[in-house]
Design a protein around this motif. Sequence first.
Motif, mmCIF file in Angstrom:
data_model
loop_
_atom_site.group_PDB
_atom_site.id
_atom_site.type_symbol
_atom_site.label_atom_id
_atom_site.label_comp_id
_atom_site.label_asym_id
_atom_site.label_seq_id
_atom_site.Cartn_x
_atom_site.Cartn_y
_atom_site.Cartn_z
ATOM 1 N N ALA A 186 56.903 19.023 45.670
ATOM 2 C CA ALA A 186 55.533 19.389 46.012
ATOM 3 C C ALA A 186 54.866 20.148 44.862
ATOM 4 N N HIS A 187 55.624 21.013 44.204
ATOM 5 C CA HIS A 187 55.065 21.843 43.132
ATOM 6 C C HIS A 187 54.755 21.016 41.888
ATOM 7 N N TRP A 188 55.732 20.283 41.404
ATOM 8 C CA TRP A 188 55.636 19.645 40.094
ATOM 9 C C TRP A 188 55.318 18.160 40.134
ATOM 10 N N GLY A 189 55.401 17.513 41.299
ATOM 11 C CA GLY A 189 55.125 16.088 41.366
ATOM 12 C C GLY A 189 56.110 15.291 40.532
ATOM 13 N N MET A 190 55.593 14.365 39.757
ATOM 14 C CA MET A 190 56.439 13.499 38.934
ATOM 15 C C MET A 190 57.214 14.261 37.865
ATOM 16 N N ARG A 191 56.821 15.487 37.574
ATOM 17 C CA ARG A 191 57.511 16.285 36.550
ATOM 18 C C ARG A 191 58.639 17.131 37.140
ATOM 19 N N ALA A 192 58.875 17.011 38.433
ATOM 20 C CA ALA A 192 59.903 17.823 39.081
ATOM 21 C C ALA A 192 61.296 17.418 38.609
ATOM 22 N N GLN A 193 62.216 18.336 38.734
ATOM 23 C CA GLN A 193 63.630 18.043 38.569
ATOM 24 C C GLN A 193 64.277 18.165 39.947
ATOM 25 N N LEU A 194 64.799 17.062 40.452
ATOM 26 C CA LEU A 194 65.406 17.017 41.777
ATOM 27 C C LEU A 194 66.908 16.812 41.647
ATOM 28 N N TYR A 195 67.633 17.274 42.644
ATOM 29 C CA TYR A 195 69.076 17.052 42.654
ATOM 30 C C TYR A 195 69.393 15.861 43.544
ATOM 31 N N TRP A 196 70.297 14.985 43.035
ATOM 32 C CA TRP A 196 70.749 13.845 43.842
ATOM 33 C C TRP A 196 72.232 13.604 43.572
ATOM 34 N N ALA A 255 54.181 10.748 45.872
ATOM 35 C CA ALA A 255 53.004 10.410 46.672
ATOM 36 C C ALA A 255 52.023 11.568 46.790
ATOM 37 N N GLY A 256 52.148 12.590 45.944
ATOM 38 C CA GLY A 256 51.271 13.750 46.035
ATOM 39 C C GLY A 256 49.804 13.374 45.937
ATOM 40 N N ASN A 257 48.964 14.046 46.742
ATOM 41 C CA ASN A 257 47.532 13.728 46.745
ATOM 42 C C ASN A 257 46.708 14.946 47.152
ATOM 43 N N SER A 258 47.226 16.160 46.846
ATOM 44 C CA SER A 258 46.578 17.387 47.322
ATOM 45 C C SER A 258 46.590 18.477 46.254
ATOM 46 N N PRO A 259 45.936 18.262 45.102
ATOM 47 C CA PRO A 259 46.086 19.241 44.018
ATOM 48 C C PRO A 259 45.065 20.376 43.993
ATOM 49 N N HIS A 266 50.945 19.954 43.024
ATOM 50 C CA HIS A 266 50.640 18.529 43.176
ATOM 51 C C HIS A 266 50.504 18.160 44.650
ATOM 52 N N GLU A 267 51.275 18.789 45.511
ATOM 53 C CA GLU A 267 51.137 18.580 46.957
ATOM 54 C C GLU A 267 50.969 19.959 47.600
ATOM 55 N N THR A 268 49.750 20.485 47.468
ATOM 56 C CA THR A 268 49.438 21.837 47.920
ATOM 57 C C THR A 268 49.505 21.957 49.433
ATOM 58 N N ARG A 269 49.463 20.840 50.151
ATOM 59 C CA ARG A 269 49.616 20.888 51.609
ATOM 60 C C ARG A 269 50.873 21.649 52.026
ATOM 61 N N ILE A 270 51.930 21.500 51.257
ATOM 62 C CA ILE A 270 53.199 22.095 51.672
ATOM 63 C C ILE A 270 53.095 23.622 51.749
ATOM 64 N N PRO A 271 52.725 24.337 50.669
ATOM 65 C CA PRO A 271 52.635 25.802 50.794
ATOM 66 C C PRO A 271 51.480 26.258 51.675
ATOM 67 N N VAL A 272 50.360 25.525 51.691
ATOM 68 C CA VAL A 272 49.238 25.949 52.532
ATOM 69 C C VAL A 272 49.618 25.872 53.998
ATOM 70 N N PHE A 273 50.245 24.783 54.417
ATOM 71 C CA PHE A 273 50.624 24.656 55.822
ATOM 72 C C PHE A 273 51.651 25.717 56.199
ATOM 73 N N GLU A 274 52.588 25.977 55.288
ATOM 74 C CA GLU A 274 53.598 27.006 55.564
ATOM 75 C C GLU A 274 52.961 28.377 55.751
ATOM 76 N N GLN A 275 51.970 28.699 54.936
ATOM 77 C CA GLN A 275 51.360 30.020 55.007
ATOM 78 C C GLN A 275 50.297 30.112 56.098
ATOM 79 N N ALA A 276 49.593 29.009 56.381
ATOM 80 C CA ALA A 276 48.470 29.054 57.315
ATOM 81 C C ALA A 276 48.910 29.110 58.766
ATOM 82 N N THR A 277 50.165 28.786 59.059
ATOM 83 C CA THR A 277 50.643 28.773 60.443
ATOM 84 C C THR A 277 51.793 29.761 60.601
#
Length: 503
Positions: A397-407, A231-235, A244-255
């Motif tokens: 958040a970084h790679w979007g659909m190209r990410a490798q996730l563990y499940w 669902a990324g929408n912040s590139p 792909h979801e830049t909100r994640i690192p920006v929010f972490e760093q901005a606060t």
Amino acid sequence: MGEDVSRQQFTGADRVRFRSQVSRGTEAIARMLVEGLFTDHGRPPKPLLGMEVELNLIDAAGNPAMANAAVLDVIADPDYQTELGQFNVEINVAPRPFVGADTIGLEQALRGSLNRAEAAAATTGNHLVMIGMLPTLRDEHFRHHWISANPRYDLLNEQIFAARGEDLELDITGVELADDRDREHLRVTTDSILPEAACTSLQLHLRVAPEDFAAHWNAAQAVSGVQVAIAGNSPFLAGKALWHETRIPVFEQATDTRPLELKNQGVRPRVWFGERWINTIFDLFEENTRYFPALLPVSTDVDPLAVLDAGGIPELDELRLHNGTVYRWNRPVYDVVDGRAHLRVENRVLPAGPTVIDIMANAAFYYGVVRGLVDSEQPVWSQMSFDAARENLAAGAHWGMRAQLYWPDIGWVRPDELTLRKLLPLAERGLTSFGVSEKTRRRYLEVIRGRCLTQQTGSVWQRRAVAARERAGDSRAQALHGMLTDYTVLMHEGEPVHTWPTP
């Protein structure tokens, strides 16, 4: 961020008193859990869906419009409120049952409300955009004087910088916009927390019974990486192609209240995924008390334990205010409505937009998967480490659909394959268990399926559109403005983003 606050200076005594009040509030939570004083939802609980959608304001040229006060005046709807930046507003959608066909009714109500708000905003020469991060934001929009007029925002900014003792720095390396491109790097120093305002989100609330809270929170944590990946929408930010979801690192760093030395010591950040699976909601409030100093130490004279002794239900103002300044990606919420206390899980990882149906599909997928995981015979959080869930969020958040996730039971897998093979059937079962109608399930889960099959999220579409415009000769600034113009038209047309054509 809690209730409005107006005090501009705090003493050491204020902080000591606030810490005591938060501690007593945490003790009150523990007693209420033991004594069964929360609203009885039945078993299984009847879900109530609530959401908050943060919006950006732009002018006719697509630039950020520092006009939320004027826009809110003409919208004249209490569901719309200010946010941190003058280029933000937020709509709060009242909770309603998430059963039968009620969810489609919520979609229609949200669409109607946004259309009315857009028409009102247009009379001021401004427009609303649902997007995770406004691509035309530039460095100069992060200056302190663009903070909204509400005193709580300026006070929060002051307290964060007092804790840091130095200016804030964003330092993010992006993902290549195309195979023949280099990775872009954003490094910005600012004297305000306004980069946080660039992060416009969809926040989903689910009210749960106390005994079910830990399972729902653990499930929400486990699925967060998949949520942001599909669902990324912040590139883009400040002219750079980033995650792909830049909100994640920006929010972490901005606060971040920690200077480098405290980071090196392992002091916990205020934007926090957490560090363990939990057994009860009390675990989270106890961590808030143990690890995080107050940012806004505004105290009342109410003793929550005395309120309990008298047979009442405490508001826990200090605990709630403190909890509102610990920015967990899945946050516990204590609330009192009509004298009855309840608990909610607030899911905060998703971006706003691109369209109303995309928002509703993201909500349905989240609620369905969480319920499916909670109902599973073997909890997923007993089969994967907490570190794996945290790494999934960063990778998604970084790679979007190209990410490798563990499940568990699969190992490393791309989010589209994981969703198609395992999570969509799980979401179907979860929504059915909730009592969601077949028509509703089909409408929203097919949007998620379409996204996975086309591998086109809002972020992917934005990146493709900008790359195409640059290949045609546009500068980066021209490409971002042109892409945003196209995005806004398609957003209003309302078809899901996986069907959008690339210029």
